[in-house]
Design a protein around this motif. Structure first.
Motif, PDB file in Angstrom:
ATOM      1  N   GLY A 157       0.569  -1.624   0.371  1.00  0.00           N
ATOM      2  CA  GLY A 157      -0.607   0.338  -0.346  1.00  0.00           C
ATOM      3  C   GLY A 157       0.731   1.455  -0.211  1.00  0.00           C
ATOM      4  O   GLY A 157       0.785   2.237  -0.827  1.00  0.00           O
ATOM      5  N   PHE A 158       1.994   1.245   0.847  1.00  0.00           N
ATOM      6  CA  PHE A 158       2.459   2.542   0.614  1.00  0.00           C
ATOM      7  C   PHE A 158       3.520   2.751  -0.589  1.00  0.00           C
ATOM      8  O   PHE A 158       3.937   3.579  -1.121  1.00  0.00           O
ATOM      9  N   LEU A 159       3.743   1.745  -0.848  1.00  0.00           N
ATOM     10  CA  LEU A 159       4.735   1.297  -2.739  1.00  0.00           C
ATOM     11  C   LEU A 159       3.805   2.259  -3.145  1.00  0.00           C
ATOM     12  O   LEU A 159       4.322   2.664  -4.093  1.00  0.00           O
ATOM     13  N   ASN A 160       2.585   1.274  -3.289  1.00  0.00           N
ATOM     14  CA  ASN A 160       1.497   2.058  -4.434  1.00  0.00           C
ATOM     15  C   ASN A 160       1.009   3.875  -3.855  1.00  0.00           C
ATOM     16  O   ASN A 160       1.350   4.305  -5.121  1.00  0.00           O
ATOM     17  N   SER A 161       1.402   4.320  -2.980  1.00  0.00           N
ATOM     18  CA  SER A 161       1.276   5.901  -2.994  1.00  0.00           C
ATOM     19  C   SER A 161       2.306   6.242  -3.463  1.00  0.00           C
ATOM     20  O   SER A 161       2.418   7.114  -3.787  1.00  0.00           O
ATOM     21  N   PHE A 162       3.200   5.573  -2.581  1.00  0.00           N
ATOM     22  CA  PHE A 162       4.249   6.989  -3.194  1.00  0.00           C
ATOM     23  C   PHE A 162       5.472   7.003  -4.045  1.00  0.00           C
ATOM     24  O   PHE A 162       6.138   7.780  -4.839  1.00  0.00           O
ATOM     25  N   ALA A 170      -1.664  -5.232 -10.209  1.00  0.00           N
ATOM     26  CA  ALA A 170      -0.754  -5.919  -9.621  1.00  0.00           C
ATOM     27  C   ALA A 170      -1.141  -6.314  -8.014  1.00  0.00           C
ATOM     28  O   ALA A 170      -1.210  -7.718  -7.225  1.00  0.00           O
ATOM     29  N   LEU A 171      -1.475  -5.302  -7.587  1.00  0.00           N
ATOM     30  CA  LEU A 171      -2.016  -4.590  -6.070  1.00  0.00           C
ATOM     31  C   LEU A 171      -3.328  -4.826  -6.147  1.00  0.00           C
ATOM     32  O   LEU A 171      -3.992  -5.284  -5.045  1.00  0.00           O
ATOM     33  N   LEU A 172      -4.611  -5.481  -7.151  1.00  0.00           N
ATOM     34  CA  LEU A 172      -5.627  -5.963  -6.520  1.00  0.00           C
ATOM     35  C   LEU A 172      -5.899  -7.238  -7.168  1.00  0.00           C
ATOM     36  O   LEU A 172      -6.850  -8.027  -6.552  1.00  0.00           O
ATOM     37  N   LEU A 173      -5.562  -6.906  -8.395  1.00  0.00           N
ATOM     38  CA  LEU A 173      -5.866  -8.269  -9.100  1.00  0.00           C
ATOM     39  C   LEU A 173      -5.163  -9.745  -8.379  1.00  0.00           C
ATOM     40  O   LEU A 173      -6.025 -10.941  -8.343  1.00  0.00           O
ATOM     41  N   VAL A 174      -4.154  -9.308  -8.377  1.00  0.00           N
ATOM     42  CA  VAL A 174      -2.950 -10.884  -7.544  1.00  0.00           C
ATOM     43  C   VAL A 174      -4.258 -10.824  -6.182  1.00  0.00           C
ATOM     44  O   VAL A 174      -4.304 -12.282  -5.846  1.00  0.00           O
ATOM     45  N   PRO A 175      -4.222  -9.967  -5.662  1.00  0.00           N
ATOM     46  CA  PRO A 175      -4.335 -10.775  -4.442  1.00  0.00           C
ATOM     47  C   PRO A 175      -5.768 -11.461  -4.242  1.00  0.00           C
ATOM     48  O   PRO A 175      -5.916 -12.656  -3.596  1.00  0.00           O
TER      49      PRO A 175
END
Length: 197
Positions: free
Chosen positions: A35-40, A88-93
């Motif tokens: 989550g932090f990586l996505n925001s950064f 990567a952050l929505l479909l993989v999880p």
């Protein structure tokens, strides 16, 4: 939580060994890090887009799709990057959640007793409901092309996943309790009986 449910249903005798606090901390750490990586990565990309003239964000939050739609320059690269991160952050999880629930479903179908099947399904149903509500709105909002983004639709979806889903979350998990289920049934029957009288 889906991995927790998987271990609880498919490997119940190994639950305390598998789901130790260190593993739980590692799972939470990976989630927060992503989550932090996505925001950064996405915040600077979105904020560097030029906006022609004075614009007011007509939205509840400064959502990324709303800010991208306000830009007067070519946003293809930012949109592609946002889409790749969204996958990567929505479909993989979500895929991992659905795989774990597929394995749970296979294990539940092997249970001989109806009571055992019902208990296993009750363990998973509330989490699956919350996952469906949350991921459904998030995926619809973040994985659509910017040219099809509607301001009013974006407001509704933002309201839904920031207010509605967290608000009904305790209700959904509370309905697993037998006493609460009984009270709700009595309440609904009482109201239905009062209307009929």
């Amino acid at each position: 939580m889906s991995y927790d449910r998987y271990v609880a249903v498919c490997r119940p005798l190994h639950y305390t060994v598998v789901m130790h606090p260190r593993l739980c901390l590692q799972l939470v750490t990976v989630s927060w890090f992503c989550g932090f990586l996505n925001s950064f990565v996405m915040c600077p990309q979105t904020m560097q887009l030029s906006r022609c003239g004075r614009h007011t964000v007509d939205h509840f939050l400064c959502e990324m799709p709303a800010l991208i739609a306000m830009s007067c320059e070519d946003t293809m690269l930012v949109e592609a990057f946002a889409f790749a991160l969204g996958v990567a952050l929505l479909l993989v999880p979500l895929s991992l959640i659905l795989i774990s629930y597929g394995m749970i479903a296979a294990a539940v179908l092997r249970i001989k007793s109806a009571a055992g099947r019902k208990k296993a399904l009750n363990t998973c149903s509330s989490h699956l409901t919350v996952v469906s509500l949350f991921y459904g709105t998030i995926i619809y909002m973040y994985l659509q092309p910017a040219n099809s983004y509607s301001q009013d639709q974006g407001k509704f979806l933002t309201l839904f996943y920031t207010i509605v889903t967290p608000s009904v979350n305790p209700l959904i998990y509370t309905l697993r309790n037998k006493d609460v289920k009984g009270a709700m049934k009595r309440l609904l029957r009482g109201e239905k009986g009062a209307r009929e009288a």
